[in-house]
Design a protein around this motif. Structure first.
Motif, PDB file in Angstrom:
ATOM      1  N   CYS A 380       0.851  -1.203   0.000  1.00 30.99           N
ATOM      2  CA  CYS A 380       0.000   0.000   0.000  1.00 30.99           C
ATOM      3  C   CYS A 380       0.881   1.245   0.000  1.00 30.99           C
ATOM      4  O   CYS A 380       0.850   2.038  -0.914  1.00 30.99           O
ATOM      5  CB  CYS A 380      -0.939   0.007   1.214  1.00 30.99           C
ATOM      6  N   GLY A 381       1.700   1.383   1.049  1.00 32.12           N
ATOM      7  CA  GLY A 381       2.556   2.570   1.155  1.00 32.12           C
ATOM      8  C   GLY A 381       1.766   3.710   1.769  1.00 32.12           C
ATOM      9  O   GLY A 381       0.568   3.883   1.484  1.00 32.12           O
ATOM     10  N   ILE A 382       2.422   4.445   2.625  1.00 31.43           N
ATOM     11  CA  ILE A 382       1.713   5.568   3.248  1.00 31.43           C
ATOM     12  C   ILE A 382       2.450   6.884   2.985  1.00 31.43           C
ATOM     13  O   ILE A 382       1.837   7.951   2.916  1.00 31.43           O
ATOM     14  CB  ILE A 382       1.536   5.301   4.765  1.00 31.43           C
ATOM     15  N   THR A 383       3.768   6.789   2.765  1.00 30.57           N
ATOM     16  CA  THR A 383       4.544   8.032   2.657  1.00 30.57           C
ATOM     17  C   THR A 383       4.184   8.828   1.391  1.00 30.57           C
ATOM     18  O   THR A 383       4.303  10.052   1.381  1.00 30.57           O
ATOM     19  CB  THR A 383       6.055   7.753   2.719  1.00 30.57           C
ATOM     20  N   GLN A 384       3.724   8.138   0.341  1.00 33.32           N
ATOM     21  CA  GLN A 384       3.277   8.886  -0.850  1.00 33.32           C
ATOM     22  C   GLN A 384       2.027   9.697  -0.529  1.00 33.32           C
ATOM     23  O   GLN A 384       1.821  10.787  -1.064  1.00 33.32           O
ATOM     24  CB  GLN A 384       3.070   7.930  -2.042  1.00 33.32           C
ATOM     25  N   MET A 385       1.193   9.161   0.382  1.00 34.23           N
ATOM     26  CA  MET A 385      -0.034   9.891   0.735  1.00 34.23           C
ATOM     27  C   MET A 385       0.312  11.098   1.606  1.00 34.23           C
ATOM     28  O   MET A 385      -0.253  12.188   1.448  1.00 34.23           O
ATOM     29  CB  MET A 385      -0.999   8.979   1.495  1.00 34.23           C
ATOM     30  N   ILE A 386       1.250  10.886   2.532  1.00 31.61           N
ATOM     31  CA  ILE A 386       1.687  12.010   3.381  1.00 31.61           C
ATOM     32  C   ILE A 386       2.284  13.098   2.483  1.00 31.61           C
ATOM     33  O   ILE A 386       1.997  14.292   2.643  1.00 31.61           O
ATOM     34  CB  ILE A 386       2.721  11.552   4.433  1.00 31.61           C
ATOM     35  N   SER A 387       3.103  12.685   1.519  1.00 30.46           N
ATOM     36  CA  SER A 387       3.729  13.650   0.612  1.00 30.46           C
ATOM     37  C   SER A 387       2.675  14.480  -0.113  1.00 30.46           C
ATOM     38  O   SER A 387       2.770  15.708  -0.180  1.00 30.46           O
ATOM     39  CB  SER A 387       4.605  12.931  -0.415  1.00 30.46           C
ATOM     40  N   HIS A 388       1.690  13.799  -0.660  1.00 34.97           N
ATOM     41  CA  HIS A 388       0.601  14.532  -1.330  1.00 34.97           C
ATOM     42  C   HIS A 388       0.029  15.613  -0.428  1.00 34.97           C
ATOM     43  O   HIS A 388      -0.155  16.752  -0.818  1.00 34.97           O
ATOM     44  CB  HIS A 388      -0.543  13.556  -1.672  1.00 34.97           C
ATOM     45  N   ARG A 389      -0.239  15.208   0.780  1.00 33.08           N
ATOM     46  CA  ARG A 389      -0.887  16.105   1.746  1.00 33.08           C
ATOM     47  C   ARG A 389      -0.027  17.349   1.987  1.00 33.08           C
ATOM     48  O   ARG A 389      -0.535  18.425   2.272  1.00 33.08           O
ATOM     49  CB  ARG A 389      -1.065  15.295   3.018  1.00 33.08           C
ATOM     50  N   TYR A 390       1.301  17.184   1.884  1.00 37.82           N
ATOM     51  CA  TYR A 390       2.222  18.298   2.144  1.00 37.82           C
ATOM     52  C   TYR A 390       2.677  18.984   0.852  1.00 37.82           C
ATOM     53  O   TYR A 390       3.635  19.758   0.858  1.00 37.82           O
ATOM     54  CB  TYR A 390       3.438  17.800   2.952  1.00 37.82           C
ATOM     55  N   GLY A 391       2.007  18.653  -0.269  1.00 35.76           N
ATOM     56  CA  GLY A 391       2.359  19.295  -1.536  1.00 35.76           C
ATOM     57  C   GLY A 391       3.750  18.918  -2.019  1.00 35.76           C
ATOM     58  O   GLY A 391       4.389  19.668  -2.767  1.00 35.76           O
ATOM     59  N   THR A 392       4.220  17.756  -1.599  1.00 36.97           N
ATOM     60  CA  THR A 392       5.522  17.236  -2.026  1.00 36.97           C
ATOM     61  C   THR A 392       5.237  16.150  -3.047  1.00 36.97           C
ATOM     62  O   THR A 392       4.440  15.244  -2.772  1.00 36.97           O
ATOM     63  CB  THR A 392       6.249  16.638  -0.801  1.00 36.97           C
ATOM     64  N   LEU A 393       5.866  16.220  -4.223  1.00 40.73           N
ATOM     65  CA  LEU A 393       5.461  15.286  -5.273  1.00 40.73           C
ATOM     66  C   LEU A 393       6.172  13.948  -5.123  1.00 40.73           C
ATOM     67  O   LEU A 393       7.406  13.888  -5.139  1.00 40.73           O
ATOM     68  CB  LEU A 393       5.761  15.886  -6.641  1.00 40.73           C
ATOM     69  N   PRO A 394       5.404  12.863  -4.990  1.00 40.84           N
ATOM     70  CA  PRO A 394       6.051  11.558  -4.915  1.00 40.84           C
ATOM     71  C   PRO A 394       6.624  11.155  -6.270  1.00 40.84           C
ATOM     72  O   PRO A 394       5.969  11.326  -7.294  1.00 40.84           O
ATOM     73  CB  PRO A 394       4.910  10.619  -4.494  1.00 40.84           C
ATOM     74  N   LEU A 395       7.857  10.665  -6.246  1.00 42.78           N
ATOM     75  CA  LEU A 395       8.481  10.113  -7.460  1.00 42.78           C
ATOM     76  C   LEU A 395       8.723   8.650  -7.100  1.00 42.78           C
ATOM     77  O   LEU A 395       9.620   8.342  -6.318  1.00 42.78           O
ATOM     78  CB  LEU A 395       9.785  10.853  -7.746  1.00 42.78           C
ATOM     79  N   ALA A 396       7.879   7.768  -7.635  1.00 44.57           N
ATOM     80  CA  ALA A 396       7.832   6.411  -7.091  1.00 44.57           C
ATOM     81  C   ALA A 396       7.891   5.360  -8.181  1.00 44.57           C
ATOM     82  O   ALA A 396       7.603   5.633  -9.353  1.00 44.57           O
ATOM     83  CB  ALA A 396       6.530   6.234  -6.305  1.00 44.57           C
ATOM     84  N   ARG A 397       8.251   4.165  -7.752  1.00 45.84           N
ATOM     85  CA  ARG A 397       8.201   3.049  -8.701  1.00 45.84           C
ATOM     86  C   ARG A 397       6.757   2.560  -8.808  1.00 45.84           C
ATOM     87  O   ARG A 397       6.016   2.523  -7.818  1.00 45.84           O
ATOM     88  CB  ARG A 397       9.105   1.923  -8.211  1.00 45.84           C
ATOM     89  N   ALA A 398       6.371   2.192 -10.029  1.00 50.08           N
ATOM     90  CA  ALA A 398       4.983   1.766 -10.269  1.00 50.08           C
ATOM     91  C   ALA A 398       4.773   0.351  -9.759  1.00 50.08           C
ATOM     92  O   ALA A 398       4.845  -0.622 -10.513  1.00 50.08           O
ATOM     93  CB  ALA A 398       4.667   1.864 -11.759  1.00 50.08           C
ATOM     94  N   THR A 399       4.514   0.229  -8.455  1.00 52.35           N
ATOM     95  CA  THR A 399       4.255  -1.086  -7.879  1.00 52.35           C
ATOM     96  C   THR A 399       3.204  -0.954  -6.775  1.00 52.35           C
ATOM     97  O   THR A 399       3.144   0.072  -6.089  1.00 52.35           O
ATOM     98  CB  THR A 399       5.564  -1.711  -7.316  1.00 52.35           C
ATOM     99  N   GLY A 400       2.377  -1.983  -6.629  1.00 54.60           N
ATOM    100  CA  GLY A 400       1.395  -2.052  -5.540  1.00 54.60           C
ATOM    101  C   GLY A 400       0.554  -0.790  -5.401  1.00 54.60           C
ATOM    102  O   GLY A 400       0.093  -0.208  -6.386  1.00 54.60           O
ATOM    103  N   GLY A 401       0.413  -0.353  -4.146  1.00 55.88           N
ATOM    104  CA  GLY A 401      -0.450   0.788  -3.850  1.00 55.88           C
ATOM    105  C   GLY A 401       0.033   2.089  -4.475  1.00 55.88           C
ATOM    106  O   GLY A 401      -0.743   3.046  -4.608  1.00 55.88           O
TER     107      GLY A 401
END
Ligand code: ADP
Length: 479
Positions: A380-401
């Motif tokens: 799932c991952g949670i840190t990408q959601m926290i980043s969104h909330r803080y206007g920080t753009l997640p740069l992530a690998r396309a896997t799972g959540g």
């Protein structure tokens, strides 16, 4: 509808990983929306020692049978934020220093599972839904079927959530009887068998009414053999009842407008100017030579799963493009050593802190331009959601959540994008996304639109709550 979550972790009493967040937050939402919800969990030592100022009372005592043994079980109860907590106790099993990590963990959670269902019988409780979680509870539907069917005040439906498929809960064939007093024919007919062992996880998959994983993409990954072929075949067999439901985020805790840890608070209206203030302050505190450079950060357990090697192998190219990189994390020593080495190579632009700090993590989310998640896998991952909330753009690998929660920027879709993704786990694939991130950063209008999109994403528990509520109703045949 009355719901009982049976789990090895629930906040505020015990949280080791994401499980403790999910069981509490989901129960809390249920209660807020007037669905009576309780949690059953072990009475760990930390709970009896630190009662959080609550009145925890003993409400029942009975004997649990494990083959030839009879073991005492005491039930304790309290109410916290409208959620009733039932604690299962046997001093020998649960009055220990840590919640897990003992050679007899499987036996301890065999007792826990038996006692959880017996408690419902002894105390004449009535639940339409028993929501069970991970390997520690997978045997519960079979225990019910063997000993309690037709005997409880309500016939419950079983919802099984797999948070971490890596833990299979394995015991020997003979333990099916020795622990659960269940005939070994349930091994021979394959219901509980995974390879040559009994697996609590597999049993839960085979016997529950609905199965959920923590994201739709991870559900597909599991069906495609992510967790091993043998689990894949039993999931394939149960495919029709498998769902992926993304975890929510505690949006009160993670709110840049009220966050007490960050340099200056901000919201969507003033994010661009205020975030720079946070960044400059943070970059100065951390010792970056040029605080104005774009800041790429990581907050993570330093394990192979999180894909740190990809970033370290790409550092030279990243540095050539002029940026700052920050890592907050603890974990495997060889990863820490490698990071420390690169710190000495790029002292002006690469800083790492090897510690667990809630406060610093909040500062990182508030100060960074991009948040790196090069994970090998991420249910799932949670840190990408926290980043969104803080206007920080997640740069992530396309896997799972990560696939399910990030709309990737593709060079022109800034009206809808809220982050960046790369697919292949290799340096080239990552660096393409990295360069695209830098290009976006240079163009103020599209960049600010993507930042605003990120802050607009609704990661609250409400969506997950609604999906679970509908799933419960569906399992009860009321959809
Ligand atoms: P996982 O559960 O696989 O560790 P998640 O992304 O689901 O990963 O959750 C990680 C959580 O732990 C986030 O809330 C993150 O901020 C926090 N975290 C991880 N490492 C640290 C650290 N060193 N200091 C503070 N918080 C951390």
């Amino acid at each position: 509808m009355r719901v009982n979550m049976i789990t090895s972790e629930a906040k505020p009493f015990l949280k080791v990983g994401g499980l403790g967040d999910v069981t509490y937050s989901l129960s809390r939402k249920m209660v807020v929306y007037k669905i009576p919800t309780s949690i059953t969990m072990p009475y760990y030592r930390n709970i009896r020692e630190n009662k959080l100022g609550l009145n925890i009372e003993k409400v029942s005592t009975f004997e649990v049978r494990m083959a030839w043994r009879k073991l005492q079980c005491d039930i304790y109860k309290t109410i916290y934020q409208g959620i009733t907590y039932y604690f299962i106790n046997n001093d020998f099993y649960f009055d220990r220093e840590k919640p897990y990590g003992y050679l007899d963990d499987q036996e301890r959670f065999a007792f826990f599972q038996l006692a959880s269902v017996q408690m419902i019988y002894e105390m004449e409780l009535a639940f339409e839904i028993l929501h069970i979680h991970d390997w520690q509870t997978g045997m519960i539907p079979l225990i019910y079927d063997q000993f309690y069917k037709g005997k409880l005040k309500k016939e419950p439906k079983f919802i099984y959530t797999i948070h971490n498929p890596a833990f299979l809960g394995l015991v020997d064939r003979k333990d099916l009887y020795d622990y659960f007093t269940i005939n070994e024919s349930y091994f021979d007919n394959g219901l509980t068998r995974l390879d040559n062992k009994v697996s609590y996880l597999k049993t839960g998959i085979m016997t529950s009414d609905r199965i959920t994983t923590v994201s739709p993409t991870h559900a597909k990954e599991l069906l495609n053999g992510f967790a091993g072929r043998n689990l894949q075949s039993c999931l394939e067999y149960r495919k029709g009842i498998v769902r992926g439901i993304i975890n929510g985020l505690d949006v009160k805790e993670w709110n840049p407008d009220t966050d007490p840890f960050i340099h200056v608070n901000y919201n969507k209206e003033n994010v661009l100017s205020r975030k720079i203030e946070n960044k400059i302050q943070f970059a100065k505190e951390m010792g970056f030579k040029d605080p104005s450079l774009p800041l790429f950060s990581i907050v993570a357990r330093l394990t192979e799963q999180k894909g740190l090697d990809l970033i370290l192998d790409s550092l030279k190219e990243m540095m050539d493009h002029k940026c700052n990189v920050f890592i907050l994390g603890t974990g495997e020593k060889d990863i820490e050593n490698k990071i420390a080495y690169y710190q000495s190579v790029y002292p002006d632009n690469f800083v790492a802190k090897f510690m667990y700090s809630e406060e610093l993590s909040h500062k990182v989310y508030a100060s960074s331009d991009f948040f790196l998640m090069p994970s090998r896998f991420e249910p799932c991952g949670i840190t990408q959601m926290i980043s969104h909330r803080y206007g920080t753009l997640p740069l992530a690998r396309a896997t799972g959540g990560l696939v399910d929660t990030i709309i990737p920027y593709n060079g022109s879709n800034h009206e809808v994008a809220d982050g960046l993704l790369f697919t292949e786990y290799n340096k080239n694939s990552y660096l393409v996304a990295f360069k695209m991130a830098l290009e976006l950063y240079k163009h103020k209008r599209p960049f600010s639109k993507v930042v605003h999109n990120a802050m607009d994403v609704d990661h609250s528990w409400k969506k997950s709550y609604l999906e679970f509520r509908n799933l419960y109703l569906e399992a009860m045949g009321r959809d």
